[in-house]
Motif scaffolding. Structure first.
Motif, PDB file in Angstrom:
ATOM      1  N   LYS A   1       7.589  12.739  71.369  1.00 22.38           N
ATOM      2  CA  LYS A   1       8.694  12.960  72.315  1.00 22.38           C
ATOM      3  C   LYS A   1       8.988  11.665  73.148  1.00 22.38           C
ATOM      4  O   LYS A   1      10.124  11.203  73.287  1.00 22.38           O
ATOM      5  N   ILE A   2       8.024  11.084  73.618  1.00 24.83           N
ATOM      6  CA  ILE A   2       8.178   9.760  74.324  1.00 24.83           C
ATOM      7  C   ILE A   2       8.858   8.871  73.522  1.00 24.83           C
ATOM      8  O   ILE A   2       9.565   8.248  74.001  1.00 24.83           O
ATOM      9  N   VAL A   3       8.420   8.709  72.033  1.00 25.64           N
ATOM     10  CA  VAL A   3       9.079   7.437  71.370  1.00 25.64           C
ATOM     11  C   VAL A   3      10.320   7.947  70.844  1.00 25.64           C
ATOM     12  O   VAL A   3      11.177   7.178  71.015  1.00 25.64           O
ATOM     13  N   GLN A   4      10.353   9.085  70.045  1.00 28.07           N
ATOM     14  CA  GLN A   4      11.582   9.524  69.330  1.00 28.07           C
ATOM     15  C   GLN A   4      12.911   9.898  70.368  1.00 28.07           C
ATOM     16  O   GLN A   4      14.080   9.547  69.916  1.00 28.07           O
ATOM     17  N   GLN A   5      12.578  10.772  71.596  1.00 31.95           N
ATOM     18  CA  GLN A   5      13.615  11.332  72.301  1.00 31.95           C
ATOM     19  C   GLN A   5      14.057  10.378  73.470  1.00 31.95           C
ATOM     20  O   GLN A   5      15.027  10.288  73.685  1.00 31.95           O
ATOM     21  N   HIS A   6      12.974   9.586  73.942  1.00 35.91           N
ATOM     22  CA  HIS A   6      13.165   8.832  75.045  1.00 35.91           C
ATOM     23  C   HIS A   6      12.759   7.308  74.953  1.00 35.91           C
ATOM     24  O   HIS A   6      12.911   6.442  75.915  1.00 35.91           O
ATOM     25  N   GLU A   7      12.334   6.763  73.967  1.00 31.66           N
ATOM     26  CA  GLU A   7      12.260   5.394  73.489  1.00 31.66           C
ATOM     27  C   GLU A   7      11.198   4.760  74.938  1.00 31.66           C
ATOM     28  O   GLU A   7      11.535   3.582  75.011  1.00 31.66           O
ATOM     29  N   GLY A   8      10.344   5.546  75.076  1.00 37.37           N
ATOM     30  CA  GLY A   8       9.491   5.166  75.986  1.00 37.37           C
ATOM     31  C   GLY A   8       8.421   3.956  75.436  1.00 37.37           C
ATOM     32  O   GLY A   8       8.015   2.962  76.444  1.00 37.37           O
ATOM     33  N   HIS A   9       8.442   3.669  74.335  1.00 42.80           N
ATOM     34  CA  HIS A   9       7.514   2.546  73.840  1.00 42.80           C
ATOM     35  C   HIS A   9       8.184   1.585  74.266  1.00 42.80           C
ATOM     36  O   HIS A   9       7.534   0.350  74.598  1.00 42.80           O
ATOM     37  N   THR A  10       9.598   1.348  74.183  1.00 39.04           N
ATOM     38  CA  THR A  10      10.361   0.132  74.507  1.00 39.04           C
ATOM     39  C   THR A  10      10.306  -0.266  75.833  1.00 39.04           C
ATOM     40  O   THR A  10      10.268  -1.418  76.443  1.00 39.04           O
ATOM     41  N   TYR A  11      10.095   0.743  76.784  1.00 33.46           N
ATOM     42  CA  TYR A  11       9.877   0.445  78.440  1.00 33.46           C
ATOM     43  C   TYR A  11       8.563  -0.185  78.401  1.00 33.46           C
ATOM     44  O   TYR A  11       8.387  -1.286  79.389  1.00 33.46           O
ATOM     45  N   ILE A  12       7.462   0.240  77.744  1.00 37.64           N
ATOM     46  CA  ILE A  12       5.921  -0.024  77.809  1.00 37.64           C
ATOM     47  C   ILE A  12       6.124  -1.574  77.470  1.00 37.64           C
ATOM     48  O   ILE A  12       5.599  -2.648  77.921  1.00 37.64           O
ATOM     49  N   LEU A  13       6.780  -1.909  76.307  1.00 41.79           N
ATOM     50  CA  LEU A  13       6.818  -3.289  75.760  1.00 41.79           C
ATOM     51  C   LEU A  13       7.531  -4.194  76.598  1.00 41.79           C
ATOM     52  O   LEU A  13       7.161  -5.161  77.014  1.00 41.79           O
ATOM     53  N   LYS A  14       8.667  -3.774  77.400  1.00 40.87           N
ATOM     54  CA  LYS A  14       9.441  -4.518  78.251  1.00 40.87           C
ATOM     55  C   LYS A  14       8.734  -5.059  79.397  1.00 40.87           C
ATOM     56  O   LYS A  14       8.563  -6.117  79.860  1.00 40.87           O
ATOM     57  N   ALA A  15       7.855  -3.953  80.021  1.00 34.41           N
ATOM     58  CA  ALA A  15       7.033  -4.177  81.021  1.00 34.41           C
ATOM     59  C   ALA A  15       5.841  -5.180  80.660  1.00 34.41           C
ATOM     60  O   ALA A  15       5.601  -6.408  81.512  1.00 34.41           O
ATOM     61  N   MET A  16       5.297  -5.236  79.553  1.00 37.52           N
ATOM     62  CA  MET A  16       4.283  -6.164  78.948  1.00 37.52           C
ATOM     63  C   MET A  16       4.714  -7.394  78.840  1.00 37.52           C
ATOM     64  O   MET A  16       4.318  -8.652  79.271  1.00 37.52           O
ATOM     65  N   GLN A  17       6.037  -7.833  78.673  1.00 39.38           N
ATOM     66  CA  GLN A  17       6.825  -8.737  78.230  1.00 39.38           C
ATOM     67  C   GLN A  17       7.236  -9.578  79.388  1.00 39.38           C
ATOM     68  O   GLN A  17       7.150 -10.650  79.669  1.00 39.38           O
ATOM     69  N   LEU A  18       7.695  -8.550  80.485  1.00 43.97           N
ATOM     70  CA  LEU A  18       8.246  -9.319  81.901  1.00 43.97           C
ATOM     71  C   LEU A  18       6.980  -9.583  82.585  1.00 43.97           C
ATOM     72  O   LEU A  18       7.307 -10.418  83.502  1.00 43.97           O
ATOM     73  N   PHE A  19       5.788  -9.121  82.523  1.00 41.93           N
ATOM     74  CA  PHE A  19       4.863  -9.325  83.329  1.00 41.93           C
ATOM     75  C   PHE A  19       3.420  -9.847  82.640  1.00 41.93           C
ATOM     76  O   PHE A  19       2.454  -9.336  82.734  1.00 41.93           O
ATOM     77  N   PRO A  20       3.508 -10.996  81.715  1.00 42.39           N
ATOM     78  CA  PRO A  20       2.391 -11.327  80.998  1.00 42.39           C
ATOM     79  C   PRO A  20       1.190 -11.896  81.449  1.00 42.39           C
ATOM     80  O   PRO A  20      -0.065 -11.791  81.204  1.00 42.39           O
ATOM     81  N   LEU A  21       1.378 -12.182  82.846  1.00 40.97           N
ATOM     82  CA  LEU A  21       0.066 -12.540  83.684  1.00 40.97           C
ATOM     83  C   LEU A  21      -0.600 -11.339  84.373  1.00 40.97           C
ATOM     84  O   LEU A  21      -1.658 -11.906  85.199  1.00 40.97           O
ATOM     85  N   ASN A  22       0.078 -10.536  84.554  1.00 37.27           N
ATOM     86  CA  ASN A  22      -0.457  -9.298  85.128  1.00 37.27           C
ATOM     87  C   ASN A  22      -1.510  -8.577  84.386  1.00 37.27           C
ATOM     88  O   ASN A  22      -0.940  -7.981  83.430  1.00 37.27           O
ATOM     89  N   VAL A  23      -2.756  -8.674  84.592  1.00 37.68           N
ATOM     90  CA  VAL A  23      -3.815  -8.199  83.754  1.00 37.68           C
ATOM     91  C   VAL A  23      -3.675  -6.395  83.855  1.00 37.68           C
ATOM     92  O   VAL A  23      -3.567  -5.785  82.768  1.00 37.68           O
ATOM     93  N   CYS A  24      -3.292  -6.045  84.745  1.00 37.59           N
ATOM     94  CA  CYS A  24      -3.392  -4.521  85.147  1.00 37.59           C
ATOM     95  C   CYS A  24      -2.147  -3.861  84.118  1.00 37.59           C
ATOM     96  O   CYS A  24      -2.135  -2.815  83.460  1.00 37.59           O
ATOM     97  N   VAL A  25      -0.971  -4.551  84.063  1.00 34.68           N
ATOM     98  CA  VAL A  25       0.299  -4.087  83.415  1.00 34.68           C
ATOM     99  C   VAL A  25      -0.192  -4.288  81.802  1.00 34.68           C
ATOM    100  O   VAL A  25       0.146  -3.449  81.107  1.00 34.68           O
TER     101      VAL A  25
END
Length: 145
Positions: free
Chosen positions: A22-46
């Motif tokens: 559901k997270i991936v197919q219905q809400h594309e949650g994986h794209t938000y995770i990847l975007k967060a990781m790309q926007l904050f590459p120096l934040n170890v916790c993210v």
């Protein structure tokens, strides 16, 4: 906020393949995770929470979920997180492994910064020495009621 959002998605996907789908197919949650990781590459916790979330999405799911993650760029984001942050190595490696990507943990020489070989164990230098079998002992304390 990004750290907690990734952590929440990771918790929702943990051992719940139905939630992962559901997270991936219905809400594309994986794209938000990847975007967060790309926007904050120096934040170890993210980076760590994002890698953990991607691993939980990939774990116990079908190839179509894996393909969606890979098509969105998960492999490169995970490799970058694992290479840039020592705290993300295990999570990034596990996510890449669960996505069926070629992943190895390398041992790095701290003086030169160069790889000196594959690390056989992720947690420690030598293999754990335990017997994964439970044996009843006749010396065990008896419980009287």
């Amino acid at each position: 906020v990004q750290e907690h959002a990734c952590g929440t998605l990771a918790a929702m996907a943990l051992r719940k393949p139905h939630n992962s789908v559901k997270i991936v197919q219905q809400h594309e949650g994986h794209t938000y995770i990847l975007k967060a990781m790309q926007l904050f590459p120096l934040n170890v916790c993210v980076q760590r929470q994002g890698a953990l979330a991607l691993r939980n999405l990939a774990s116990r799911t079908l190839k179509d979920i894996h393909q969606a993650l890979l098509d969105a760029g998960a492999e490169q984001v995970l490799r970058t997180a694992g290479q840039q942050h020592a705290a993300c190595v295990d999570e990034s490696y596990a996510a890449l492994r669960d996505l069926n990507c070629d992943a190895k943990i390398l041992k790095i020489d701290p003086t030169t910064g160069k790889a000196i070989g594959e690390q056989s164990q992720a947690f420690g230098e030598k293999k754990a020495n335990f017997r994964p079998v439970l044996e009843e002992s006749s010396n065990a304390a008896k419980h009287d009621s």
